[in-house]
Design a protein around this motif. Structure first.
Motif, PDB file in Angstrom:
ATOM      1  N   MET A 150      -2.138   1.693   9.663  1.00  0.00           N
ATOM      2  CA  MET A 150      -1.556   0.512   9.253  1.00  0.00           C
ATOM      3  C   MET A 150      -0.220   0.319   9.699  1.00  0.00           C
ATOM      4  N   GLN A 151       0.829   1.368   9.871  1.00  0.00           N
ATOM      5  CA  GLN A 151       2.039   1.295  10.503  1.00  0.00           C
ATOM      6  C   GLN A 151       1.892   0.940  12.149  1.00  0.00           C
ATOM      7  N   PHE A 170       3.020  11.273   5.059  1.00  0.00           N
ATOM      8  CA  PHE A 170       2.931  10.210   5.580  1.00  0.00           C
ATOM      9  C   PHE A 170       4.103   9.293   4.840  1.00  0.00           C
ATOM     10  N   TYR A 171       5.351  10.084   4.198  1.00  0.00           N
ATOM     11  CA  TYR A 171       6.160   9.536   3.692  1.00  0.00           C
ATOM     12  C   TYR A 171       6.825   8.174   4.389  1.00  0.00           C
ATOM     13  N   ASP A 172       7.220   8.630   5.635  1.00  0.00           N
ATOM     14  CA  ASP A 172       7.926   7.792   6.406  1.00  0.00           C
ATOM     15  C   ASP A 172       7.139   6.539   6.695  1.00  0.00           C
ATOM     16  N   ILE A 183       4.778   5.428   4.942  1.00  0.00           N
ATOM     17  CA  ILE A 183       4.658   4.491   3.495  1.00  0.00           C
ATOM     18  C   ILE A 183       5.968   3.752   3.002  1.00  0.00           C
ATOM     19  N   VAL A 184       7.221   4.405   3.673  1.00  0.00           N
ATOM     20  CA  VAL A 184       8.391   3.900   3.379  1.00  0.00           C
ATOM     21  C   VAL A 184       8.736   2.630   4.271  1.00  0.00           C
ATOM     22  N   ASN A 185       8.200   2.742   5.561  1.00  0.00           N
ATOM     23  CA  ASN A 185       8.251   1.622   6.564  1.00  0.00           C
ATOM     24  C   ASN A 185       7.427   0.505   5.979  1.00  0.00           C
ATOM     25  N   ILE A 186       6.050   0.733   5.629  1.00  0.00           N
ATOM     26  CA  ILE A 186       5.244  -0.217   5.211  1.00  0.00           C
ATOM     27  C   ILE A 186       5.777  -1.028   4.095  1.00  0.00           C
ATOM     28  N   LEU A 187       6.134  -0.259   3.002  1.00  0.00           N
ATOM     29  CA  LEU A 187       6.715  -1.045   1.969  1.00  0.00           C
ATOM     30  C   LEU A 187       8.008  -1.824   2.110  1.00  0.00           C
TER      31      LEU A 187
END
Length: 611
Positions: free
Chosen positions: A133-134, A163-165, A167-171
């Motif tokens: 997704m990113q 996947f923390y980074d 997920i943060v970028n997607i959110l």
């Protein structure tokens, strides 16, 4: 009346639910669906794997989607491509009576341009892995700036996988006023941080206790010497003839090596890890779902997409690096209210991890000893007797019966049964009588409190019993122990060493209780079936002092067959490693020294291979 009708779902969804045969919502569905339908809110739902979380967020999401608007309205993030595909398929089944709703899966290992093309045609719901997704966002292939809903499924596992980074970028790319629904089995610090930074006063739903394990799963550990880990795995498989299991290893290399050794030794086994192609993974999972594979050896990452019913055992061949991951592993069994067993094979240096896991899952482990050869023979003997009793007769055999009767005419009924059962039993007894026992010395005083509940008794003059009830009667060792203790009027520790199989079980009491056990239970009926209790020849005690220095260790009941082409495709180049201190017996033993090979048909019945 279908109880889903009381949750506020529309007619189209109820039709799909009826088609799927769902009648009663699970606890997380019952709590989440009305809440998510009632208002636009952020939510944190904590529930174990296998409790129906996909339907808990899928049904209200579909009902809130506008099928006439072709723009992307919802994003579902999941940790692996298998789980991504699984969620996509389920969402499509739920929405099949709602015209115009389109769901697209986005994951690595497939064409990114084709996935982008599908989204451009119109996809109200995207189900994606965070990495892919990113990548699509970075390339400008997808637009999530106007989504109304973002669902994080298996949030703790996504973060555990690094996947923390992403997920943060997607959110951060998505709108601030969207509704965020976070579903997770546990609540580690990183999940709490995501909730704090990107959610607005989220409501919390907890099924069971926070971070706790499922009440339908019992937990056991077996203490062995490091060199005997693989041999212990085989013994445990042999002691559970109907095993249908997922075996967890820490690395891809270990996963492949253990699977290959099991296959060499004749078991229905295969590996599942990240080095397999998508076609190989699909082939392995198809064989596992069809039960051509009884022992699936997997890494934690690859196993995230496993959603297979009736898994009887999860075996931790090696404990995970992150203790919290144990909860995800054990969630592969004990699903949909059925009983399951999670087994850990450990060495003394790992004992401290058992206490750490107990604190997380809020359940106690039972320490058990690896079954002796004699005990395995006895288990297999009773299993064979039950198989013979329950087998459906194919009347194609009728025309051959006169000739068979002629061959057997001089045998009495008793002689015929003895000979028929001995065909199997002789092979086992001849194989196992030369093999040493594997259990290491017991864990010691620091663990006694946790396993005393099922391993109590003085051990002096203990009597072991066979009883004709088991897991098919919805017992596990804990519930059977309670049933026996209450029925017999015995104390908390008077019933011990309870081992539950599918159609029968074993248990111990001290000799002084033998008369009351036999008289009471043999006069009882359970759901119309008469109980049968007999004294077993095997007392179930440790035999650590008994060693045969001339015999080789290891071996067991061989399960050959399964999807061999899949097994071969799943193999990487052979590695000359040893698990358990030596080369596999399949490579080094003479034919006379090997346990009997078996082939298995799709129903799980076994037949001797022609020599």
């Amino acid at each position: 009346m279908n109880k889903f009708e009381q949750l506020g779902l529309n007619e189209s969804l109820l039709r799909a639910i009826n088609d799927l045969g769902f009648e009663n919502p699970s606890e997380v569905q019952e709590k989440a669906i009305p809440l998510l339908l009632e208002k636009d809110t952020d939510i944190v739902a904590l529930a174990q794997t296998g409790t129906g979380k996909t339907a808990a967020f899928g049904f209200p999401l579909i009902q809130k989607i506008n099928p006439e608007n072709r723009e992307t309205q919802a994003l579902i993030l999941s940790p692996t491509r298998e789980l991504c595909l699984q969620i996509t398929n389920e969402i499509k089944l739920y929405s099949k009576y709602i015209k115009g709703v389109n769901t697209v899966a986005v994951y690595g290992g497939a064409s990114i341009t084709e996935q982008a093309r599908e989204i451009k045609r119109g996809a109200q719901i995207i189900v994606a892995t965070p990495g892919r997704m990113q990548d699509m966002i970075n390339r400008g292939l997808v637009n999530i700036s106007k989504i109304d809903f973002c669902i994080l499924d298996e949030a703790d596992e996504m973060l555990n996988m690094g996947f923390y980074d992403d997920i943060v970028n997607i959110l951060s790319t998505s709108p601030d006023d969207k509704s965020t629904w976070l579903f997770s089995a546990t609540m580690p610090q990183e999940v709490a941080r995501i909730a704090k930074e990107f959610m607005r006063k989220p409501l919390e739903i907890t099924v069971g206790h926070k971070n706790s394990g499922s009440s339908t799963v019992s937990h056991e550990f077996y203490l062995v010497n490091a060199r005997d880990r693989y041999e212990a795995l085989k013994r445990l498989a042999d002691a559970n003839p109907d095993i249908f299991s997922v075996i967890f290893c820490r690395t891809k290399r270990d996963t492949q090596a253990v699977a290959e050794k099991l296959i060499e030794d004749g078991y229905n086994a295969a590996a599942l890890h990240g080095d397999l192609s998508q076609a190989q993974r699909d082939g392995v999972m198809k064989s596992f779902r069809g039960r051509q594979i009884q022992m699936l050896v997997a890494t934690d990452v690859a196993a995230r997409g496993i959603d297979v019913d009736n898994v009887t055992h999860v075996i931790n061949y090696q404990l995970p690096d992150e203790i919290e991951t144990y909860n995800h592993r054990s969630g592969r069994t004990g699903r949909a209210g059925k009983l399951g067993t999670s087994i850990v094979i450990i060495t003394k240096s790992e004992l401290r991890k058992i206490s750490a896991i107990e604190r997380i899952i809020k359940q106690k482990f039972e320490e058990k000893t690896i079954p002796s050869g004699i005990e395995i023979c006895e288990i297999q003997l009773f299993h064979l007797a039950n198989k013979i009793k329950d087998v459906e007769v194919d009347h194609e055999i009728d025309s051959y019966l006169p000739a068979i009767y002629e061959v057997m005419k001089d045998l009495t009924k008793e002689e015929l049964i003895k000979k028929m059962v001995s065909v199997e039993f002789n092979r086992f007894i001849n194989y196992y009588k030369k093999n040493r026992d594997l259990s290491a010395q017991k864990a010691g005083s620091e663990r006694r409190e946790s396993f005393a509940s099922n391993d109590g008794g003085s051990g002096n003059g203990a009597v072991r019993y066979f009883v004709n009830i088991g897991s098919r009667d919805n017992f596990d060792w804990m519930s059977l122990k309670d049933f026996l203790r209450d029925t017999l009027g015995l104390g908390r520790d008077d019933v011990f060493k309870v081992d539950v199989k599918e159609g029968f079980s074993f248990f111990n009491t001290d000799a002084e209780h033998s008369e009351v056990v036999l008289e009471t239970l043999n006069s009882m009926h359970l759901e119309g079936r008469r109980l049968n209790v007999e004294i077993s020849k095997n007392d179930g005690r440790d035999n650590n002092n008994r060693r045969d220095h001339n015999g080789r260790s290891g071996g067991g009941f061989k399960r050959a067959g399964g999807d061999r082409s899949t097994d071969r495709n799943a193999r990487s180049e052979r590695r000359g490693e040893s698990f358990g201190g030596g080369r596999s017996g399949a490579r080094t033993q003479s034919p006379a020294g090997r346990a009997p090979r078996r082939s298995s048909d799709s129903t799980g019945s076994r037949k001797p291979r022609r020599s």
